[in-house]
Design an enzyme around this catalytic site. Structure first.
Site, PDB file in Angstrom:
ATOM      1  CE  LYS A 143     -19.647  39.805   9.190  1.00 47.68           C
ATOM      2  NZ  LYS A 143     -20.797  40.600   9.629  1.00 47.68           N
TER       3      LYS A 143
HETATM    4  N1  GLU Z   1     -23.030  41.939   7.364  1.00 49.77           N
HETATM    5  C1  GLU Z   1     -24.202  42.443   7.986  1.00 49.77           C
HETATM    6  C2  GLU Z   1     -24.028  42.486   9.481  1.00 49.77           C
HETATM    7  O1  GLU Z   1     -22.927  42.505   9.985  1.00 49.77           O
HETATM    8  C3  GLU Z   1     -25.462  41.742   7.529  1.00 49.77           C
HETATM    9  C4  GLU Z   1     -25.520  40.265   7.780  1.00 49.77           C
HETATM   10  C5  GLU Z   1     -26.723  39.584   7.135  1.00 49.77           C
HETATM   11  O2  GLU Z   1     -27.540  40.247   6.533  1.00 49.77           O
HETATM   12  O3  GLU Z   1     -26.792  38.366   7.261  1.00 49.77           O
HETATM   13  O4  GLU Z   1     -24.977  42.585  10.216  1.00 49.77           O
END
Ligand code: GLU
Length: 456
Positions: A143
């Site tokens: 993240k």
């Molecule tokens: N931000 C989204 C989540 O928390 C998607 C992450 C992604 O598609 O890699 O799942």
């Protein structure tokens, strides 16, 4: 589009901000002192890892896996200057946390929010490892984010901020190593700038450099169905799990906290299945209509005005009334730690479907459990986004463009399988759904570690 209602977050840097996080079982695990975790029981990272450790204890996960998973592999922080439209310079802080890559490349979104902290990003990266494992996509967890309020900058300022951030982390990401995506405050346009900047920097024409990121616009390597994917996954999970609590989707009433990407798509898709949205709240206020709020019209209103306030098809209510509104399903789709003890006491629903990441604190969850409210945990419920990100990546790598029907059908298969593995773990270990979802995720990680071993 705003995605959040007023949050009362807590992190190591804001120790006393959150209410209701009395030390509980999650706060007391011996691994916390072994690894020198922050002592604040309201710390989001401590809370998220604490829930996982409860599951790990129950299934007897080996100690070395507990300590590996309790900390991220890499924590990257960058500071970079950007020229503003008025000619002045501002310094921005960016993050990329790579939690684990035992099952595949690091994967997870980029959050653009003025209040993002390292501990938040660590928690969210950790949750991505668990989510990818549970939903069966070949990724680990990561993240990132930029400490910025994207709504306070012009499009050209945001473009420079995003491109400069990409440059700062370009050597740490890659289509086979770490693949970011959108999260709160970031969108397809931002992903396009990142892919474009990365392509220039990597100079690897012919190797699909755009596969370095997902959630791109469909015109530039994006997948059909990615924008709605998290909301679609929430609904697929509800279709699968609601019969267990005796609620019928087509006659169900629901409320949504946060009417950004996840909240609005969940609302629209549920409504199209016959369900009725009774109330919603975001950073501009709360609204209710017992006859039903049209989610499609409301999404249009939010697109034009920036929030749910002032929508003609509903009446303004206060925050407590919003939480007290009687519904079958409550969908928190905003930020972390929004359902603490006081909100959990007010909620009048049968099921909480976590569209956001970590919206319920452990203390809030204990209240919900005591009141007989079922919680569909985020690592199951909101895993639709990353699943369609995986499909986008596969399409990029194989130079294909899937039909929307194919995306929806494949997503549904993953959601059903993840729900089944969660239910099976609940039956086997006689625990709540959050612990069961962690167990199902940890089982897959433990199998990978047992055959991979630990180098050297
Ligand atoms: N931000 C989204 C989540 O928390 C998607 C992450 C992604 O598609 O890699 O799942």
């Amino acid at each position: 589009m705003p995605t959040a209602s007023p949050a009362r977050k807590s992190s190591a840097s804001k120790p006393a901000a959150a209410k209701g996080g009395k030390p509980g079982k999650e706060s007391d695990h011996p691994i916390f002192s072994e690894l020198g975790f922050p002592v604040d029981p309201n710390n989001l990272y401590r809370q998220t890892v604490g829930s996982m450790l409860q599951a790990a204890d129950l299934m007897d996960l080996p100690h070395h896996l507990k300590i590996i998973l309790a900390q991220p592999k890499n924590e990257i922080m960058v500071n970079f200057p950007v020229k503003m439209d008025d000619g002045t310079y501002r310094l921005f802080k960016g993050y990329r946390v790579q939690h684990n890559n035992a099952l595949g490349p690091f994967k997870g979104g980029l959050r653009f929010h003025h209040d993002v902290h390292l501990d938040d990003v660590k928690s969210l990266a950790f949750l991505m490892t668990m989510k990818c494992s549970l939903v069966g996509v070949p990724y680990g967890g990561g993240k990132g984010g930029i400490k910025v309020d994207p709504y306070k900058h012009s499009k050209s300022e945001m473009e420079r901020i995003v491109r400069r951030f990409t440059t700062a982390i370009a050597h740490q990401i890659g289509p086979d190593y770490d693949i970011p995506a959108p999260d709160v405050g970031s969108n397809a346009q931002h992903m396009a700038w990142i892919a474009d900047t990365y392509s220039f920097l990597s100079e690897v024409g012919g190797h699909q450099p755009e596969a370095v990121i997902t959630g791109k616009p469909v015109e530039f390597g994006g997948s059909l169905g990615r924008e709605k994917a998290t909301g679609q996954g929430v609904v697929d999970t509800l279709v699968e799990m609601l019969p267990e609590v005796g609620v019928e989707i087509k006659s169900c009433k629901f409320s949504v906290l946060g009417f950004g990407n996840v909240g609005s798509w969940t609302g629209k898709i549920l409504q199209d299945k016959g369900a009725k949205m009774i109330a919603t709240m975001d950073h501009t206020g709360a609204i209710r209509n017992d006859g039903g709020i049209d989610a499609h019209q409301l999404a249009e209103h939010v697109r034009k005005t920036g929030g749910v306030a002032g929508f003609k098809g509903a009446t303004r209510i206060d925050k407590d009334e919003f939480y007290k509104t009687k519904v079958d399903v409550f969908v928190p789709a905003a930020l972390e730690q929004m359902i603490q003890e006081p909100e959990a006491q007010l909620l009048n629903c049968k099921v909480v479907a976590e569209g956001a990441n970590a919206p319920t604190t452990p203390a809030g969850e204990r209240v919900l459990e005591a009141r007989g409210i079922e919680v569909l945990p985020a690592i199951l419920c909101n895993s639709g986004g990353v699943t369609v990100s995986y499909f986008e990546w596969v399409q990029n790598k194989t130079c294909q463009q899937w039909e929307l029907n194919d995306v929806d059908r494949e997503l549904n298969k993953h959601m059903i399988a993840a729900a089944k593995r969660t239910r099976d773990a609940r039956k086997k270990y006689k625990c709540n759904l959050r612990t069961a979802a962690y167990i199902a995720a940890l089982e897959r990680l433990a199998s990978a570690y047992s055959v991979r071993g630990i180098f050297p």
